[in-house]
Every structure is written in C-alpha cells, then in structure tokens.
Enzyme design. Sequence first.
Site, short mmCIF file in Angstrom:
data_model
loop_
_atom_site.label_atom_id
_atom_site.label_comp_id
_atom_site.label_asym_id
_atom_site.label_seq_id
_atom_site.Cartn_x
_atom_site.Cartn_y
_atom_site.Cartn_z
N LYS A 165 3.91 28.90 19.88
CA LYS A 165 3.03 27.87 20.43
C LYS A 165 2.34 27.10 19.31
CE LYS A 165 -0.62 27.69 24.03
NZ LYS A 165 -1.37 28.57 24.96
N SER A 173 -0.97 27.20 29.54
CA SER A 173 -0.77 26.17 28.54
C SER A 173 0.43 26.42 27.63
CB SER A 173 -2.03 26.05 27.67
OG SER A 173 -2.32 27.26 27.00
N SER A 199 -2.39 31.68 30.68
CA SER A 199 -1.54 30.69 30.02
C SER A 199 -0.21 31.22 29.52
CB SER A 199 -2.30 30.04 28.86
OG SER A 199 -3.31 29.20 29.34
#
Length: 498
Positions: free
Chosen positions: A85, A162, A186
């Site tokens: 990420k 996310s 997330s």
Amino acid sequence: MASSVEWNGDVRIPSLQAAYRSGLSLVTVVTKLHERISHYKTTDRAVWIRLQTLGSLIGEAEALEAKYSDLDHLPPLYGIPFSIKDSIDIAGLPTTTGLSGFPPLSRTPTSSAPVYDSLIAAGALFVGKTNMDQLATGMTGCRSPYGIPHSVFSAYHIAGGSSSGSAVSVGARLVSFSIGSDTAGSIRLPAAFNGVVGFKPTRGMISARGITPACLSLDCVGVLAGDVDDARRVWEVVRGYDELDPYAKPPSTYRDYSTPLSSDDATVSFTFGIPPPDVSAFSACSPIYLKLFSATVQALQRAGGSCRQVTAAEWHPFEAAGALLYDGTFVSERLASLPDDWLAANSHHLHPTIRAVFEAVVARQSTAVQAYRDLQAKAAYTRQAEHVFQTVDVVVVPTAPTQWTIAEVLDDPVRKNSALGVFSHCANVLDLCAVAVPAGTYPVPRQGGDDDEGGRGVLPFGITLMSGGRMDEKLLDIARRYENVRKTIDETGANSPP
C-alpha cells in the site's frame, strides 16, 4: 539464468516455492507476471500508483538467483511477488498516501518501513505500490486521485478501501500477497469484495513504523493473500517486536496465549459466537448476505464448530465500540498527525469527500472531556468483550452488509462509506485480531447491458472471524478449518444460492 521449467501461472506461495526448487527461473516468473499486470491494465487502470519496470523486476530476480544459488536452502519468501500500500515507506520511492506532493503526508523517505525490510530479507520480490483511499480515509476505494479500482468480480462494483489496490492485486493474481493497513476495516472489506483473505493481527504484532498514520493509536498493519495459509506464512515473517514503535506489544506480552488447534483435525471442536438476529447491523444487510451468512454457520459447524448466539448484552460492547470510531471523538485523531495549520493551507488539494470528512471533524469542536469519556468507554467495552471470548473462541460476522456499485457510492459517498463498517469498526477499537475469509459467491444481474450467456455475473461474499488480542494463532487455525470446508462446498456446489 535460463530454465526449461515452465511456470503454470499459480502465484500461491507453496506452488511457487515448489517450482523454484524444481528449477523454475525467477526471470521467467517476473516476465510472465509483468505481462499479466500489463494486460490487467486494460481491465482496471487504477490498481497501481507506482509499478516496477520489467527491467527492474528482472534485475531484482537475477540478484536473488545469484544470492541464493542453493535451491535446497532458500529463504521463506524467496521469489514471492508482493505489492504494498502506498502509505508504507520504501527508501528512495515516493510515499503518496494517495496525495502527491504535500508533505508530511507525501514524501520520499530515506529509510524503509520495517515490514518492508523484513519481506526483502526473506527473499520476497517487490512489484509495486498500490492505490488507496486518500490518507487511508475511506472504506469504498472511491476516494483516490489515482482513479477508482473496481472489484475483480465486476467493473461496476467497489473494490473496498482503503487498501483497495492491494486487494485487487491479490484477487487478480498479479501478486502472491500484499501488505496494507487497517484502521476501521481497510484490509478486511477489500478482501471480502475481491474474494481474498484479509488478516488484521493483534495491533502491535507487526511494526507500524514507516507508515503514514490514519489514527495512530488504532492503525494496524495486515496481510492480504489468496488463502489463510499464505497470509499466515507472511505474518510469520513480518511479525515481531519493534522497540521504536510506541504501540508495539512488548515481548513480555507478545507470546500467543491461545492453544492452537490442529487445522486438519475435525475432531477438535471450537465454539463460535454469532450476534443476536435483531441487532441493527443485521438490519443493514442485504437479503442475500443474510442467507449466505446462515449457510456460513452451517459450514462452521461442519468444520467442528459449536455455535452459540451471544446475547444482546454480550453484543453491546462490539456495537458500542464500533460506534465510537466515527460517532465519537476518535475520528479527531485523523487530524492529530498533521501540523496545526496543514489542513487550512492544503484542504483544497484533498479529494472532495476527504475534505468534507475532515472539515466535519473540525466543525465538531470536540473537547478533551469528551475524548476522555470515549477513552473510558473504550476501556469498559474492551473488558466486556474479553468476557465474551472466555465463552467462545471466535465471534463470526459478515465482513460487510453489502457490496455497492461505484455509482451508488459516488451518489452518496459519506453515508454509504459509514454503513460499510457496521461489522468491522469494533475490531480496531477493542484491539481484536480478525481475519476476513471468502464465503461463497452469489449471482447478480450484469450491469450496463454487458450480458453473458445467462445475463448474470457473480459477486463474492465474505465473513470475518474475530478473537481477543494475541489469540491470532487460534484464530487462523479456525479460519483454515472453515476454509477447508468451504473448498469442499465450492467443489460440490452444496449450499449455493439460487
């Protein structure tokens, strides 16, 4: 290194490891993988924020082959491709956090996050940095200036956030695993929406240093992978105490206090709890999710589980703790890592929905008294939840109440986002370990006139198993037991929805 061994395209860790031991070249794998990634861009161009070039991948592959020439003594993640990420630091590469060019949230670090260093030391092969909801503030995957990734199952449905790009990269088999972060769900939600496993360990068991904070006291580093075993393999590499991480679990409390189950021994029973049927979270679920959750209960029983419906009083701390995350003062922590004047000076650069969320937080004008009351409530709910885990090994819930289309989320971005967390928020506030596992698929009409033979597609359904802090080993054992039964169900077609 030339090789006559062909790659079958399987990115699961044991499959790649066996192929490497048989002489498969890493250069062959990265070349084929780069072709796969390039082709997938025609399906979804919003998966990556930064992707390694083919030349870089080949260079890294050749360096690994030169370093580890003895195929009988390879490191645990030798040649295993992974993504990460883009809120996680890699030395010399920009960390955008979904917001390019605005320090301190966007930066080019001089050192890497410990989680990345651990993976590289274990021989893993870095492929790229993935897209994410800006500032890790979102659960839909629809809040990034780098585009909106979609579910690997449907171009019209959300990927979740996310850690959106991370989940898609795993679900599309572009990498073997990905590292993301989880503050409110997330990792778990995008895992569910892309048919992969998302593991949020007990907070502090993986170093969170070198990662852009969302809510620093709640942030948790986790793993997205194709199955439970692969998630566990990665976790065993990256877990460990980091004395420079103020939220790391100290060594005296780091050992696992659970009694692991034998994942393959169905005679060893476990107890799982489910929420009472009249809780408000279930009322938010789509009818097909409720039906599939009922089938999940049966599958867990087939896996050796004994079901106990927790009482309304026992479920209360989970529901109340989840509400604290956004309805209380905890959301103010999303501003605590920013310089005092940063938001006023840079708000016009934010994604419109993120800007609206932050401005709403400022407008609340929360007081220290309110914050301390919420901290006291958190402590009380955590103790109450501990009592529940004295009577059940895990609590099982749907990972999300439904999976919306991208258009539905864009039409109502804040409320749709908030509703997604009804089952996930509590795990962060109560510092539980949790793992999201695929639990079947269900048919949906094709969108936009894109018909196939039956005029229908499928979307994934997922469940989350939660357990008390530092009960990660037992949690993963139970998840694998369920996963094994789920594979049998999928192969036989039993319990499939109409």
